[in-house]
Every structure is written in structure tokens, then in C-alpha cells.
Design a protein around this motif. Structure first.
Motif, PDB file in Angstrom:
ATOM      1  N   ARG A   1       0.824  -1.206   0.000  1.00 41.64           N
ATOM      2  CA  ARG A   1       0.000   0.000   0.000  1.00 41.64           C
ATOM      3  C   ARG A   1       0.861   1.260   0.000  1.00 41.64           C
ATOM      4  N   VAL A   2       1.871   1.280   0.866  1.00 50.08           N
ATOM      5  CA  VAL A   2       2.725   2.460   0.966  1.00 50.08           C
ATOM      6  C   VAL A   2       3.475   2.705  -0.337  1.00 50.08           C
TER       7      VAL A   2
ATOM      8  N   ARG B   1      -3.763   1.061 -11.071  1.00 46.79           N
ATOM      9  CA  ARG B   1      -2.798   0.107 -11.630  1.00 46.79           C
ATOM     10  C   ARG B   1      -2.239  -0.798 -10.548  1.00 46.79           C
ATOM     11  N   GLY B   2      -1.935  -0.219  -9.383  1.00 47.16           N
ATOM     12  CA  GLY B   2      -1.477  -1.048  -8.279  1.00 47.16           C
ATOM     13  C   GLY B   2      -2.558  -1.968  -7.744  1.00 47.16           C
ATOM     14  N   ALA B   3      -3.829  -1.517  -7.794  1.00 47.11           N
ATOM     15  CA  ALA B   3      -4.928  -2.342  -7.306  1.00 47.11           C
ATOM     16  C   ALA B   3      -5.144  -3.565  -8.180  1.00 47.11           C
ATOM     17  N   VAL B   4      -4.932  -3.424  -9.479  1.00 44.17           N
ATOM     18  CA  VAL B   4      -5.143  -4.545 -10.403  1.00 44.17           C
ATOM     19  C   VAL B   4      -3.952  -5.492 -10.390  1.00 44.17           C
ATOM     20  N   ARG B   5      -2.755  -4.944 -10.235  1.00 47.66           N
ATOM     21  CA  ARG B   5      -1.547  -5.768 -10.285  1.00 47.66           C
ATOM     22  C   ARG B   5      -1.117  -6.260  -8.915  1.00 47.66           C
TER      23      ARG B   5
ATOM     24  N   GLY C   1      -4.645 -10.510  -5.950  1.00 50.31           N
ATOM     25  CA  GLY C   1      -5.806 -10.257  -6.791  1.00 50.31           C
ATOM     26  C   GLY C   1      -6.170  -8.781  -6.789  1.00 50.31           C
ATOM     27  N   VAL C   2      -7.333  -8.478  -7.324  1.00 53.68           N
ATOM     28  CA  VAL C   2      -7.800  -7.103  -7.405  1.00 53.68           C
ATOM     29  C   VAL C   2      -8.204  -6.619  -6.016  1.00 53.68           C
ATOM     30  N   TRP C   3      -7.765  -5.399  -5.672  1.00 50.71           N
ATOM     31  CA  TRP C   3      -8.088  -4.850  -4.369  1.00 50.71           C
ATOM     32  C   TRP C   3      -9.586  -4.580  -4.249  1.00 50.71           C
ATOM     33  N   SER C   4     -10.070  -4.532  -3.029  1.00 51.60           N
ATOM     34  CA  SER C   4     -11.443  -4.113  -2.782  1.00 51.60           C
ATOM     35  C   SER C   4     -11.551  -2.596  -2.931  1.00 51.60           C
ATOM     36  N   TRP C   5     -12.779  -2.115  -3.036  1.00 49.27           N
ATOM     37  CA  TRP C   5     -12.954  -0.679  -3.231  1.00 49.27           C
ATOM     38  C   TRP C   5     -12.538   0.098  -1.983  1.00 49.27           C
ATOM     39  N   LYS C   6     -12.696  -0.497  -0.798  1.00 49.33           N
ATOM     40  CA  LYS C   6     -12.276   0.183   0.422  1.00 49.33           C
ATOM     41  C   LYS C   6     -10.763   0.350   0.462  1.00 49.33           C
ATOM     42  N   ARG C   7     -10.058  -0.706   0.072  1.00 48.10           N
ATOM     43  CA  ARG C   7      -8.594  -0.609   0.071  1.00 48.10           C
ATOM     44  C   ARG C   7      -8.123   0.390  -0.976  1.00 48.10           C
ATOM     45  N   THR C   8      -8.764   0.441  -2.121  1.00 50.22           N
ATOM     46  CA  THR C   8      -8.396   1.397  -3.162  1.00 50.22           C
ATOM     47  C   THR C   8      -8.601   2.820  -2.679  1.00 50.22           C
ATOM     48  N   VAL C   9      -9.737   3.078  -2.040  1.00 50.42           N
ATOM     49  CA  VAL C   9     -10.011   4.415  -1.518  1.00 50.42           C
ATOM     50  C   VAL C   9      -8.992   4.783  -0.437  1.00 50.42           C
ATOM     51  N   GLY C  10      -8.633   3.841   0.418  1.00 52.47           N
ATOM     52  CA  GLY C  10      -7.651   4.116   1.455  1.00 52.47           C
ATOM     53  C   GLY C  10      -6.287   4.470   0.897  1.00 52.47           C
ATOM     54  N   VAL C  11      -5.864   3.772  -0.152  1.00 53.13           N
ATOM     55  CA  VAL C  11      -4.557   4.074  -0.752  1.00 53.13           C
ATOM     56  C   VAL C  11      -4.588   5.434  -1.444  1.00 53.13           C
ATOM     57  N   VAL C  12      -5.696   5.782  -2.094  1.00 52.39           N
ATOM     58  CA  VAL C  12      -5.820   7.117  -2.693  1.00 52.39           C
ATOM     59  C   VAL C  12      -5.731   8.193  -1.607  1.00 52.39           C
ATOM     60  N   GLY C  13      -6.393   7.955  -0.468  1.00 56.90           N
ATOM     61  CA  GLY C  13      -6.303   8.904   0.633  1.00 56.90           C
ATOM     62  C   GLY C  13      -4.891   9.045   1.167  1.00 56.90           C
ATOM     63  N   LEU C  14      -4.162   7.920   1.260  1.00 58.59           N
ATOM     64  CA  LEU C  14      -2.775   7.984   1.714  1.00 58.59           C
ATOM     65  C   LEU C  14      -1.905   8.741   0.718  1.00 58.59           C
TER      66      LEU C  14
END
Length: 477
Positions: free
Chosen positions: A218-219, A351-355, A359-372
């Protein structure tokens, strides 16, 4: 006798400890000495570069204001200004000391690079020797560099531009410690343990999100996305400044010719404009995200409206400032830079969520990484905005340039506000293709054929010849 043996054992163990301590100090002293020398050398190279440029301009000037001592004092003051140290001019016409706190970001790059290189070389040590301890090399570089900086600050205090001791005691050590630490960390291959020690200071709930295999992933994605967004913002800000400079080319040319007449003076003005180009790019980015910048106390220049600026000194880069009044369509069009930066953050996170490895990240994890990523970008631009601006005098010019916290908050809002929908949309689109490709590449299991069961053999069948002799022998007693 037992007491003598016990005392002898204690003395031998104490001697062993002292010998080990002496060996450790002897082994560390060359590394510390090399670090001290590297720090002094890095400070000397940076200071020498400033002195060469200033002395060259002084020699070529047809009407120098002071002797070589004054030029050397100016070089020392500029070297301190490149580290974020605020300068104070005491001999003003009004008698009120005028501060100078705008740090040329291009000049800052030189000492940062020299410190980074010095710490990395101090860790490497001599050819064929083992690596020096990172703490030892870092401490040596920092102490050596700060020793030279203290001498330079004392020397510059006797000139026309005197350093602020608060800045010299806070900004300069912070730059030295951070740049040398990054150099030592890079020399050891960027290990995770120092980063984990820093993350250990965070709350437990946040620390869980940033540590471990998934946390490091994530980082990494968030830092790359923040770097992409920052690059788009800085590049877009530089493009806005270039377009506005061309639009106000006549005013920029008049300001350039008004400052000086000789070729040496014009070269000095061009050199000053060049070192302030990164500052202008940050100003343009601050204008694109909304808060804009300040041209004196109470005079804000933003896309929505621009207050009439006070009497500014003629300078080519200041000619690119938009005219006073309410913002029009062209002014609001600068927001495209912020949109593109937020879209870049969302694209990198998607791109990081798909790769991802799981597997593909959940929408919560994607939103959290965008926030970070938005948080990292916001903190970076808050620091850049604070360093790109500052006071240029007393009174009205006490505030000049972007306000760091305002720019950081606006950048974070744009990165998250645009990055979240873009990241989720691209994650859904690219993730569908990834799932389809993964499904197509998995071989369909084919059931193995059942083992054939041999039929029971009967006399006279073709499956197996019947042994009549064995059967007859069985009846024979």
C-alpha cells in the motif's frame, strides 16, 4: 584461594570488556573520521561554488558596491539562504531591518545532493573495506557539515545580509540531518527496519495498515501515486508560468531592461530568474489548485479574483502575475492542472490495485490508498509552498508567495476528490480484464479415466488361457 581465583576471573573478564571496547572505538574511529571529512568537504564544495559565482559577478560588475570582502559575505549569506535560513538586511533606507526569507529551490538542490552523496560515500568507506555503521557515518557527516555552517554563519553576521539565528538553528540542521540520513539509508539498500521504527510511533490502528507485506505494498503504491500527482502539479505550474510570461512578454521585457543596463547585470538577472524557476512552478501549482499566492499582506492572487498588488519591484517573473480583478474563463482553466494531477493519482492507484499480488483490491482498500497518496502529496506541497514563499521586506512585503498550509490542504482535497472516482472506475475496468485473462489462462481440469477392471476369467474365454493341468493337479491327491 577461592577469593583469589574469583578476583582473578573478575579482572580477566573486565580486561576482556575493556579490550573489546577499545577495539570497537578503534574500528569506529576511522568511519567517524571519514564521515567528518566528508561533511566538511560537502560544505566546502557548496560554499566554494557560491563564492565562485558571486566573485565572478563582482569582478565583471562595472560599479561594484563593495570590495572582495563584501562579495564573500554575500556568498556566505546566499549559501545559508539555500538551506532555508532567513536573512535580515539591517542597512535599509527606513532604518527598519528587512527580512529575506524566500528560499531559491534550485539552490537548495545543490547542498541536498552534496550531503546525500557525502553520507553515501562515508558508509561505503574505503575500497575493499566493510561498510561503516550508518549511524557513525551519518553522525560524522552531520557534525562536519554543521561545524562549517556555524563558522559560515558567524562570518556572514558581519556583512550586510545577516542570518537569522532562529533559522540557522532550526532550518539548516533539519536540512542537513534529513539529507545525510537519506544518503546513509540509500547506501544500505533502503532497508525496511528504519522505516518500521518510525512507523512504530504511529497509533496501532494506523500502524497495522502500513506494516507487513500488504502494508508495504500500500505504501509503495501510494508514494508512487503521490509522486506522479506532484510531478503533474509542478509541471503544470511551470507551464502556466511560461504561458503567462509569453502573454505578458512586453511587461517582462520592460522589467528586465529597467533593472540593469550592462551585460554583467543582465546576466545576473537571468541567473536569478533561473534559480527561481522552481519557485515559480510551485506558485503556478498553488494558483491552479485554488488558494493562489500572496503579493503582500492582504493581496491575494487566485483564479477567482486577484487583488491589486502593491508597488512591486520590476522583475521579469513578477510580470507573469495575472491582472487584478475577477477571474475569467482563462483563469479558471488553470484548474485543469489540478484535475490532471488527481487523475494521475487515481490511475497509479488503480494500476497497483489490479496488479496486486492478492488479486484485485477491494474498493475500500483502493479508496484508502488514494487517501494515503493524497496525504503524502499534501504534506509535500505544504513544505514546498512554505519554502517557495516568505518575506521580502517589512510592512506590506512581510508575506510573499504561497501559504504552505493552504496549498497543502487544497492539494490533498484535489488528489482525493478526483483520485477516488478515477481510481475506482479504472480499477473496475482494468480489473474486469484482469479477471477475464486470468480465467482464460487457467487450464480446465480434465477428469482422469477410471482404471479398467479386468473381467472374471472363465474356462474357454479369450481373456486368459485356462490351465487345465493346474486344475487337474488340484484334484489329484
Amino acid at each position: 584461594m577461592a577469593g583469589v581465583i574469583q578476583m582473578t576471573a573478575r579482572r580477566s573478564s573486565l580486561s576482556l570488556v575493556l579490550a573489546r571496547s577499545r577495539n570497537r572505538m578503534r574500528d569506529r574511529s576511522p568511519g567517524l573520521a571519514a564521515g567528518l571529512f566528508a561533511g566538511v568537504l560537502a560544505a566546502g564544495l557548496g560554499l566554494g561554488s557560491f563564492a565562485v559565482v558571486v566573485m565572478g559577478l563582482w569582478i565583471s560588475s562595472p560599479y561594484p558596491d563593495s570590495g572582495p570582502g563584501g562579495a564573500l559575505h554575500v556568498a556566505a549569506a546566499l549559501w545559508l539562504l539555500a538551506h532555508g535560513v532567513e536573512l535580515v538586511r539591517a542597512d535599509t533606507l527606513s532604518g527598519v531591518p528587512a527580512p529575506l526569507g524566500v528560499t531559491p529551490l534550485l539552490l537548495l538542490a545543490l547542498p541536498v545532493w552534496l550531503l546525500h552523496r557525502a553520507a553515501r560515500d562515508a558508509v561505503d568507506g574505503e575500497e575493499g573495506a566493510p561498510l561503516v555503521s550508518a549511524r557513525t557515518a551519518w553522525a560524522g557527516v552531520v557534525l562536519g557539515y554543521l561545524a562549517v555552517a556555524a563558522a559560515v554563519a558567524g562570518y556572514a553576521a558581519g556583512g550586510a545580509l545577516r542570518p537569522s539565528w532562529i533559522g540557522a538553528g532550526v532550518s539548516l540542521p533539519a536540512v542537513v540531518v534529513a539529507a545525510a540520513g537519506m544518503g546513509a539509508w540509500t547506501a544500505y539498500g533502503r532497508p525496511r527496519r528504519p522505516v518500521e521504527r518510525v512507523l512504530a510511533l504511529l497509533p496501532r490502528a494506523l500502524r497495522r495498515l502500513l506494516t507487513g507485506v500488504e502494508g508495504r505494498e500500500r505504501v509503495g503504491v501510494a508514494v508512487r501515486a503521490a509522486g506522479a500527482g506532484a510531478a503533474v502539479l509542478v509541471g503544470g505550474g511551470a507551464l502556466l508560468v511560461a504561458v503567462s510570461s509569453v502573454w505578458h512578454l512586453g511587461a517582462a521585457r520592460g522589467a528586465f531592461l529597467q533593472l540593469t543596463e550592462g551585460w554583467s547585470g543582465r546576466f545576473a538577472v537571468l541567473l536569478l530568474c533561473a534559480v527561481l524557476v522552481p519557485n515559480a512552478a510551485v506558485w503556478g501549482a498553488a494558483y491552479a489548485v485554488g488558494p493562489g499566492f500572496v503579493l503582500g499582506v492582504g493581496h491575494v492572487v487566485a483564479p477567482s479574483a486577484s487583488d491589486p498588488a502593491p508597488m512591486l519591484p520590476p522583475f521579469p517573473l513578477l510580470a507573469a502575475v495575472p491582472e487584478a480583478g475577477a477571474g475569467g474563463g482563462l483563469n479558471w482553466a488553470a484548474g485543469v492542472v489540478a484535475l490532471l494531477a488527481g487523475a494521475a493519482v487515481g490511475m497509479f492507484v488503480a494500476r497497483g490495485a489490479v496488479r496486486g499480488g492478492a488479486g484485485v483490491w477491494s474498493w475500500k482498500r483502493t479508496v484508502g490508498v488514494v487517501g494515503l497518496a493524497g496525504l503524502v502529496c499534501a504534506v509535500g506541497f505544504a513544505v514546498l509552498g512554505g519554502m517557495a514563499g516568505g518575506p521580502l521586506g517589512a510592512g506590506t512585503l512581510a508575506r510573499f508567495g504561497p501559504v504552505g498550509w493552504q496549498v497543502g490542504a487544497a492539494v490533498g482535497a484535489w488528489m482525493v476528490g478526483v483520485g477516488v472516482p478515477v481510481g475506482l472506475a479504472l480499477r473496475r475496468w482494468w480489473g474486469r480484464g484482469a479477471v477475464t485473462a486470468a480465467t482464460a489462462s487457467v487450464p480446465v481440469p480434465v477428469p482422469a479415466p477410471a482404471p479398467a477392471v479386468a473381467p472374471a476369467s472363465t474356462p474357454g474365454s479369450d481373456a486368459e488361457p485356462y490351465d487345465f493341468e493346474r486344475e487337474e493337479g488340484a484334484d489329484t491327491p
